[in-house]
Scaffold this motif. Sequence first.
Motif, PDB file in Angstrom:
ATOM      1  N   UNK A  58     -14.740   4.982   2.194  1.00  0.00           N
ATOM      2  CA  UNK A  58     -14.629   4.522   0.933  1.00  0.00           C
ATOM      3  C   UNK A  58     -16.273   4.231   1.283  1.00  0.00           C
ATOM      4  N   UNK A 112      -9.728   7.082  15.514  1.00  0.00           N
ATOM      5  CA  UNK A 112      -9.133   6.781  13.756  1.00  0.00           C
ATOM      6  C   UNK A 112     -10.673   7.646  13.314  1.00  0.00           C
ATOM      7  N   UNK A 113     -10.521   8.314  12.377  1.00  0.00           N
ATOM      8  CA  UNK A 113     -11.614   8.315  11.993  1.00  0.00           C
ATOM      9  C   UNK A 113     -11.860   7.312  10.737  1.00  0.00           C
ATOM     10  N   UNK A 114     -13.231   7.564  10.074  1.00  0.00           N
ATOM     11  CA  UNK A 114     -12.978   5.811   8.959  1.00  0.00           C
ATOM     12  C   UNK A 114     -11.763   5.862   8.011  1.00  0.00           C
ATOM     13  N   UNK A 115     -12.070   4.921   8.447  1.00  0.00           N
ATOM     14  CA  UNK A 115     -10.919   4.445   7.002  1.00  0.00           C
ATOM     15  C   UNK A 115     -10.984   4.708   5.290  1.00  0.00           C
ATOM     16  N   UNK A 116     -10.123   5.197   4.645  1.00  0.00           N
ATOM     17  CA  UNK A 116     -10.432   5.002   3.479  1.00  0.00           C
ATOM     18  C   UNK A 116      -8.798   4.712   2.201  1.00  0.00           C
ATOM     19  N   UNK A 117      -8.318   3.233   3.022  1.00  0.00           N
ATOM     20  CA  UNK A 117      -7.067   3.271   2.289  1.00  0.00           C
ATOM     21  C   UNK A 117      -7.996   2.290   1.110  1.00  0.00           C
ATOM     22  N   UNK A 118      -6.241   1.624   0.181  1.00  0.00           N
ATOM     23  CA  UNK A 118      -6.977   0.646  -0.909  1.00  0.00           C
ATOM     24  C   UNK A 118      -6.727   1.792  -2.294  1.00  0.00           C
ATOM     25  N   UNK A 163      -5.114  10.990  13.912  1.00  0.00           N
ATOM     26  CA  UNK A 163      -5.280  10.450  12.002  1.00  0.00           C
ATOM     27  C   UNK A 163      -6.940  11.404  11.156  1.00  0.00           C
ATOM     28  N   UNK A 164      -6.460  11.379  10.090  1.00  0.00           N
ATOM     29  CA  UNK A 164      -7.388  11.697   9.051  1.00  0.00           C
ATOM     30  C   UNK A 164      -7.614  13.147   9.830  1.00  0.00           C
ATOM     31  N   UNK A 165      -8.921  13.450   8.988  1.00  0.00           N
ATOM     32  CA  UNK A 165      -9.720  14.762   9.528  1.00  0.00           C
ATOM     33  C   UNK A 165      -9.726  15.067  11.039  1.00  0.00           C
ATOM     34  N   UNK A 186     -11.407  14.733   2.605  1.00  0.00           N
ATOM     35  CA  UNK A 186     -11.357  13.171   2.696  1.00  0.00           C
ATOM     36  C   UNK A 186     -11.946  11.812   2.171  1.00  0.00           C
ATOM     37  N   UNK A 234      -8.853  -1.901  18.468  1.00  0.00           N
ATOM     38  CA  UNK A 234     -10.439  -0.810  18.321  1.00  0.00           C
ATOM     39  C   UNK A 234     -11.497  -1.480  18.865  1.00  0.00           C
ATOM     40  N   UNK A 284       1.331  -1.198   0.036  1.00  0.00           N
ATOM     41  CA  UNK A 284       0.445  -0.299   0.157  1.00  0.00           C
ATOM     42  C   UNK A 284       1.117   1.206   0.197  1.00  0.00           C
ATOM     43  N   UNK A 319      -6.024   3.590   7.450  1.00  0.00           N
ATOM     44  CA  UNK A 319      -5.158   4.077   6.260  1.00  0.00           C
ATOM     45  C   UNK A 319      -5.955   5.206   5.880  1.00  0.00           C
ATOM     46  N   UNK A 320      -5.294   5.978   5.635  1.00  0.00           N
ATOM     47  CA  UNK A 320      -6.523   7.778   5.551  1.00  0.00           C
ATOM     48  C   UNK A 320      -5.886   8.303   4.662  1.00  0.00           C
ATOM     49  N   UNK A 343      -3.076   0.514  -4.460  1.00  0.00           N
ATOM     50  CA  UNK A 343      -2.816  -0.846  -4.005  1.00  0.00           C
ATOM     51  C   UNK A 343      -2.721  -2.081  -4.855  1.00  0.00           C
TER      52      UNK A 343
END
Lengths: 148, 148, 75, 75
Positions: free
Chosen positions: A144, C69-75, C6-8, A141, C53, A87, A128-129, A99
Amino acid sequence: MSKDHSLFIDGSIPPDLVSTQIAKQQTDLRAGAHSIFLGQVRNDPIDEKRVHAIEYTAYEEMVLKEYESIKEELFDTYPLRTIEVFHSLGTVPAGEVSLFVIVTAEHRKEAINACRDAVNFIKKQFPIWGRELLGDEGYQWKENNFDE
Amino acid sequence: MSKDHSLFIDGSIPPDLVSTQIAKQQTDLRAGAHSIFLGQVRNDPIDEKRVHAIEYTAYEEMVLKEYESIKEELFDTYPLRTIEVFHSLGTVPAGEVSLFVIVTAEHRKEAINACRDAVNFIKKQFPIWGRELLGDEGYQWKENNFDE
Amino acid sequence: MKIQLFGNLVDLAGKNHVEVENQPTTDKLIELLVTRFPELKDHQFLIAVNHEVISGKTELHPCDEIALLPPFSGG
Amino acid sequence: MKIQLFGNLVDLAGKNHVEVENQPTTDKLIELLVTRFPELKDHQFLIAVNHEVISGKTELHPCDEIALLPPFSGG
């Protein structure tokens, strides 16, 4: 446990890494199927603007822990040979890959199902953000969508 | 309609072709997901012997017709950007790749499902035959198992 | 105790971590953080303690590694 | 008419095609081929006419492209 761990790639994932990883599995003469997933940054429209790039940050130690947990779960569920996940961290421009998942098994069904499960798990469970950069015009932001 | 049509590859499919095909899709800024499948020759045991290689032959014109038909079906079923299929003809040693499918879509679900469907269709409907070469000790005609 | 963001939530706090006095539970911790960052109430986030968590009120120890941890947005 | 052969049927016939007198239907054709290659009875195969797999008795024309297809094993 740092950015240079094999899971994390600085910036875009180069397409060459995919060939390299496939070649690595070719010494395994019991491997019959590789299922691969690549996530690529789209230049999605956001209001009047477009996503130029996504900037990724991660809670790295926790990602590595979740990575071990999904690997364990998948090896328990399916007869697999190997799983590898990469990633991006940092900035990935639209049109580039962030990814990369490769699952190798003897047979296609297990490889395909395990790869699909891994991708869903990563999207849901990896801390991951992504910050969608809109050129000079700010950012948003990413969130997903689990129905995609 | 001959061996040099893009679908057919003489001998093994080199891992580099995968990178090349991914790179080709990177100009498409609406592409968000690539799902890839690779079939690799296993050195399966057959009685006391082992498969050293598979020698593929095809009814080439009919394969090309079936290829058009699966592409049409998948584009009708899923919102996709592209589908590409490559299959070896001639001899592919154990540990090397004989089938390569890459499906690109905006979203992961469609790419993954369409790639899975394409692989199943290819195994069932493409008139291609594999002769499993057992070293100096003869051969056996391969049969696809649809539960794999 | 140090709380990683993290994040926002990094935008919200203006930095990627905050230091607060030790708190005995996650509930007390969130209460305190909301007084410092009232907008936190409008944000969705999970709490991770030592990379897990947690759900519901959880006891905290001074050496715990805590992250929001705000909502994840990997990928 | 020319009948293309594939896979294990090439082994059976010793070549990748056979020439036979024109036949009016697939049933007649198979009958004729079985007299020439009795082992064909023990083999599983589909018949393709002009690149389409046919099922049931089908009329044949002299210019049809005919092929016998044993079980596929691509991939």
